[in-house]
Design a protein around this motif. Structure first.
Motif, PDB file in Angstrom:
ATOM      1  N   ARG A 125      -7.711  -0.246   2.067  1.00 61.01           N
ATOM      2  CA  ARG A 125      -7.211  -1.436   1.625  1.00 61.01           C
ATOM      3  C   ARG A 125      -8.491  -1.987   0.843  1.00 61.01           C
ATOM      4  O   ARG A 125      -8.536  -2.526  -0.434  1.00 61.01           O
ATOM      5  CB  ARG A 125      -6.999  -2.368   2.466  1.00 61.01           C
ATOM      6  CG  ARG A 125      -6.613  -3.841   2.330  1.00 61.01           C
ATOM      7  CD  ARG A 125      -5.138  -3.762   1.718  1.00 61.01           C
ATOM      8  NE  ARG A 125      -4.822  -5.238   1.395  1.00 61.01           N
ATOM      9  CZ  ARG A 125      -3.610  -5.532   1.294  1.00 61.01           C
ATOM     10  NH1 ARG A 125      -2.658  -4.515   1.127  1.00 61.01           N
ATOM     11  NH2 ARG A 125      -3.277  -6.691   0.810  1.00 61.01           N
TER      12      ARG A 125
ATOM     13  N   TRP B  90      -3.650  -9.614   5.930  1.00 62.84           N
ATOM     14  CA  TRP B  90      -2.781  -8.637   5.635  1.00 62.84           C
ATOM     15  C   TRP B  90      -3.491  -7.928   7.067  1.00 62.84           C
ATOM     16  O   TRP B  90      -2.586  -7.500   8.029  1.00 62.84           O
ATOM     17  CB  TRP B  90      -3.254  -7.569   4.758  1.00 62.84           C
ATOM     18  CG  TRP B  90      -2.970  -6.121   5.031  1.00 62.84           C
ATOM     19  CD1 TRP B  90      -1.982  -5.686   4.852  1.00 62.84           C
ATOM     20  CD2 TRP B  90      -3.917  -5.067   5.515  1.00 62.84           C
ATOM     21  NE1 TRP B  90      -2.093  -4.085   5.074  1.00 62.84           N
ATOM     22  CE2 TRP B  90      -3.208  -3.867   5.512  1.00 62.84           C
ATOM     23  CE3 TRP B  90      -5.268  -5.194   5.747  1.00 62.84           C
ATOM     24  CZ2 TRP B  90      -3.791  -2.719   5.819  1.00 62.84           C
ATOM     25  CZ3 TRP B  90      -5.737  -3.799   6.155  1.00 62.84           C
ATOM     26  CH2 TRP B  90      -5.188  -2.713   6.207  1.00 62.84           C
TER      27      TRP B  90
ATOM     28  N   MET C  35       0.704  -1.074   0.060  1.00 61.69           N
ATOM     29  CA  MET C  35       0.005   0.002  -0.204  1.00 61.69           C
ATOM     30  C   MET C  35       0.663   1.250  -0.069  1.00 61.69           C
ATOM     31  O   MET C  35       1.418   1.442   1.068  1.00 61.69           O
ATOM     32  CB  MET C  35      -0.933   0.002   1.240  1.00 61.69           C
ATOM     33  CG  MET C  35      -2.212  -0.215   0.858  1.00 61.69           C
ATOM     34  SD  MET C  35      -3.373  -0.703   2.262  1.00 61.69           S
ATOM     35  CE  MET C  35      -3.013   0.603   3.547  1.00 61.69           C
TER      36      MET C  35
ATOM     37  N   ALA D  31      -6.943  -9.586   2.241  1.00 59.86           N
ATOM     38  CA  ALA D  31      -7.021  -8.687   3.293  1.00 59.86           C
ATOM     39  C   ALA D  31      -6.994  -9.076   4.565  1.00 59.86           C
ATOM     40  O   ALA D  31      -6.709  -8.472   5.618  1.00 59.86           O
ATOM     41  CB  ALA D  31      -8.458  -7.937   2.861  1.00 59.86           C
TER      42      ALA D  31
END
Length: 191
Positions: free
Chosen positions: A161, A137, A1, A134
């Motif tokens: 995200r 993460w 990111m 996700a």
């Protein structure tokens, strides 16, 4: 990111929760016609799936939600626990009104519908894969500082995200011309 260095790590403190949850619901809108041209026109007129330029035969809309707990470990340290990401997808497809069709039109409709549905379920599978990534993460986020300071940073990171996950869907449509390159287009030559 890129651009988000939101939580600095002192120690890896996040723990994963249960596997990703995913639900899918199909909804249909009714279209009419006895020829491919009539059916195509009906899709264009009746489809609820639109942008500023055109109507689309089908679409998949996915809503992602994340849950987690922030648990104070010390006055200046916080632990992220029970990370879970859910993907809820709604697939919108046309449904041809009952009636007798010429055999070639009937076969073309079936071919188109199956190709469109397969394309939309690629979006569903993409959403499931995105939710898994996700969740990993989120479970791997490393926090610093007290929980009250970490909470808004965690929310902002999750929102960023999710925007990235939505971009993945736009890329799939861009690569396949919204499924047309996969056969999700009616052949107007069929009679």
């Amino acid at each position: 990111m890129r651009g988000i260095w939101l939580l600095l790590a002192l120690t890896p403190l996040a723990l994963a929760a249960e596997p990703v949850s995913s639900t899918v619901r199909e909804q249909h809108y009714l279209v009419y016609g006895r020829t491919i041209e009539e059916i195509r026109r009906s899709i264009g007129e009746r489809s609820p799936v639109r942008n500023a330029h055109s109507a689309f035969g089908g679409a998949t809309e996915t809503h992602y939600s994340a849950s987690y707990r922030l648990v104070p470990v010390a006055e200046t340290q916080c632990l992220l626990k029970d990370a879970a990401v859910k993907a809820e997808s709604v697939v919108t497809l046309p449904q041809l009104a009952p009636g007798t069709l010429p055999p070639a039109v009937s076969a073309e409709w079936r071919r188109y519908y199956l190709a469109l549905r397969a394309h939309e379920y690629q979006h569903v599978e993409s959403a499931r894969a995105s939710a898994r990534v996700a969740q990993q993460w989120l479970a791997g986020l490393q926090l610093s500082g007290p929980c009250h300071a970490a909470r808004p940073r965690v929310r902002a990171a999750i929102e960023a995200r999710i925007r990235m996950l939505d971009e993945r869907d736009r890329l799939l449509d861009s690569m396949t011309d919204h499924g047309r390159s996969q056969g999700a287009e009616l052949d107007l030559q069929v009679r």
